[in-house]
Motif scaffolding. Structure first.
Motif, PDB file in Angstrom:
ATOM      1  N   ASN A  76     -37.297 -25.653 -39.331  1.00 23.54           N
ATOM      2  CA  ASN A  76     -36.806 -24.307 -39.635  1.00 23.54           C
ATOM      3  C   ASN A  76     -36.695 -23.458 -38.369  1.00 23.54           C
ATOM      4  OD1 ASN A  76     -36.567 -24.798 -42.381  1.00 23.54           O
ATOM      5  ND2 ASN A  76     -38.603 -23.999 -42.868  1.00 23.54           N
ATOM      6  N   TRP A  79     -33.600 -24.462 -36.550  1.00 17.32           N
ATOM      7  CA  TRP A  79     -32.408 -23.926 -37.226  1.00 17.32           C
ATOM      8  C   TRP A  79     -32.250 -22.433 -36.967  1.00 17.32           C
ATOM      9  CZ3 TRP A  79     -31.682 -20.202 -40.994  1.00 17.32           C
ATOM     10  CH2 TRP A  79     -30.399 -20.142 -41.577  1.00 17.32           C
ATOM     11  N   LEU A  80     -33.363 -21.694 -37.054  1.00 17.79           N
ATOM     12  CA  LEU A  80     -33.304 -20.249 -36.840  1.00 17.79           C
ATOM     13  C   LEU A  80     -32.919 -19.931 -35.397  1.00 17.79           C
ATOM     14  CD1 LEU A  80     -33.859 -17.716 -38.590  1.00 17.79           C
ATOM     15  CD2 LEU A  80     -36.104 -17.597 -37.519  1.00 17.79           C
ATOM     16  N   GLU A  84     -29.666 -17.713 -34.130  1.00 21.14           N
ATOM     17  CA  GLU A  84     -29.710 -16.612 -33.179  1.00 21.14           C
ATOM     18  C   GLU A  84     -28.795 -16.875 -31.982  1.00 21.14           C
ATOM     19  OE1 GLU A  84     -34.068 -14.612 -33.986  1.00 21.14           O
ATOM     20  OE2 GLU A  84     -33.610 -15.415 -32.015  1.00 21.14           O
ATOM     21  N   TYR A 157     -40.852 -20.530 -47.052  1.00 24.04           N
ATOM     22  CA  TYR A 157     -40.156 -20.787 -45.790  1.00 24.04           C
ATOM     23  C   TYR A 157     -41.159 -20.900 -44.644  1.00 24.04           C
ATOM     24  CZ  TYR A 157     -36.312 -20.683 -42.436  1.00 24.04           C
ATOM     25  OH  TYR A 157     -35.398 -21.013 -41.458  1.00 24.04           O
ATOM     26  N   LEU A 159     -42.470 -21.495 -41.135  1.00 18.85           N
ATOM     27  CA  LEU A 159     -41.721 -21.345 -39.890  1.00 18.85           C
ATOM     28  C   LEU A 159     -42.678 -21.361 -38.704  1.00 18.85           C
ATOM     29  CD1 LEU A 159     -38.918 -20.705 -38.560  1.00 18.85           C
ATOM     30  CD2 LEU A 159     -39.624 -18.303 -38.635  1.00 18.85           C
ATOM     31  N   MET A 198     -42.591 -16.180 -40.792  1.00 19.45           N
ATOM     32  CA  MET A 198     -41.504 -15.470 -41.488  1.00 19.45           C
ATOM     33  C   MET A 198     -41.970 -15.043 -42.868  1.00 19.45           C
ATOM     34  SD  MET A 198     -38.390 -14.349 -41.887  1.00 19.45           S
ATOM     35  CE  MET A 198     -37.166 -15.021 -40.741  1.00 19.45           C
ATOM     36  N   LEU A 246     -35.384 -12.482 -35.877  1.00 20.06           N
ATOM     37  CA  LEU A 246     -35.089 -12.525 -37.308  1.00 20.06           C
ATOM     38  C   LEU A 246     -36.349 -12.486 -38.164  1.00 20.06           C
ATOM     39  CD1 LEU A 246     -32.039 -14.974 -37.483  1.00 20.06           C
ATOM     40  CD2 LEU A 246     -32.077 -12.471 -37.560  1.00 20.06           C
ATOM     41  N   ASP A 247     -37.505 -12.845 -37.602  1.00 18.90           N
ATOM     42  CA  ASP A 247     -38.764 -12.649 -38.333  1.00 18.90           C
ATOM     43  C   ASP A 247     -38.985 -11.162 -38.595  1.00 18.90           C
ATOM     44  OD1 ASP A 247     -39.088 -15.352 -38.021  1.00 18.90           O
ATOM     45  OD2 ASP A 247     -40.603 -15.194 -36.448  1.00 18.90           O
TER      46      ASP A 247
END
Length: 294
Positions: A76, A79-80, A84, A157, A159, A198, A246-247
């Protein structure tokens, strides 16, 4: 003479026998209890201390009981990080290395990350409790609902934080500079779920503090500091490689949910409630405790 007597009798009857409201007329008094629970009232210190202690213990227990799915959490994170990059906001590594080059600054940020998350949050709770008791319950509910929905995020999720990613050369600033206090790195890492990044509750809680101060404080300097606090926290969580940008977005969404829950329950945002509540009789929790004592 007769008419006067009838009017007097009717007047006395109205005064001595107030009309029964729909809420009071409902069997079981359920609506009455709900209405009383929703009414802003002066908080009781013993109840608040017990509630906060039990709630934080429960939060920590559930958060750390979520399975540490290392492979999924790392996937994850990759991917995150890719998302970004595609958005052009993947600057966490640059910030991490730049701040780490200034020893006194990164050491200060390590201690900031480990301590202010709790100190400032408790301080704001105490301030609202002491000086804005009518708004306290609604403000506290925002914080509790925000934290509660974050637990769902940790479960659904997992992370890994940037510092635990493979091959990305993020610096774990706590390990490098041997600072104390963080349960996310070092000797205390076994006491905390390493893959619950997250959403970021450092952002959720700090933004709750900042917005509460900004909405309620009267001094301009206090309102400015209220807004600067979550801004500084955002820089800290990225510089220490504990979170992605994004967290932080996830933490903001959780806070929005918290405000929505409080607004639905109390019928108003916390800062729009009266500063001092009107007398509403004993709290239902106090009555329940008195029944057990009997």
């Amino acid at each position: 003479m007769g008419e006067a007597s009838v009017k007097t009798l009717e007047t006395r009857t109205d005064l001595s026998s107030p009309p029964v409201t729909e809420v009071e007329a409902r069997p079981g008094g359920q609506r009455t209890l709900v209405s009383r629970l929703r009414a802003p009232r002066r908080p009781r210190i013993w109840f608040e201390v017990l509630l906060i202690a039990v709630s934080y213990w429960t939060y920590s227990l559930i958060r750390n009981a979520v399975p540490e799915q290392k492979a999924v959490a790392l996937a994850n994170a990759d991917w995150l990080w890719g998302v970004e990059r595609s958005l052009g906001i993947a600057v966490e590594q640059s910030v991490n290395h730049a701040v780490d080059s200034v020893t006194w600054l990164i050491v200060g940020m390590n201690y900031y990350y480990a301590t202010l998350h709790f100190v400032v949050t408790i301080g704001v709770l105490v301030w609202i409790y002491r000086f804005h008791p009518g708004r306290y319950a609604a403000t506290r509910l925002v914080l509790f609902a925000t934290t509660g929905v974050a637990l769902v995020g940790y479960y659904l999720y997992p992370l890994a934080p940037p510092r635990l990613m493979n091959g990305q050369q993020f610096i774990d600033t706590v390990l490098k500079h041997h600072t104390w206090g963080s349960m996310a790195s070092g000797n205390l890492k076994q006491m905390s779920n390493q893959y619950a990044a997250m959403p970021s509750m450092h952002i959720g809680w700090s933004l709750w503090c900042g917005l509460t101060i900004f909405a309620v404080a009267s001094a301009p300097w206090a309102r400015i500091l209220g807004l600067l606090y979550p801004t500084a926290t955002l820089v800290v969580i990225v510089a220490t490689a504990n979170h992605f940008w994004l967290d932080a977005v996830g933490g903001m969404l959780c806070l929005a949910f918290g405000f929505a829950v409080s607004r639905a329950w109390f019928g108003s945002l916390p800062h729009r409630l009266p500063r001092h509540p009107e007398p509403a009789g004993p709290h239902p929790a106090t009555e329940l405790l008195n029944r057990f004592r009997r």
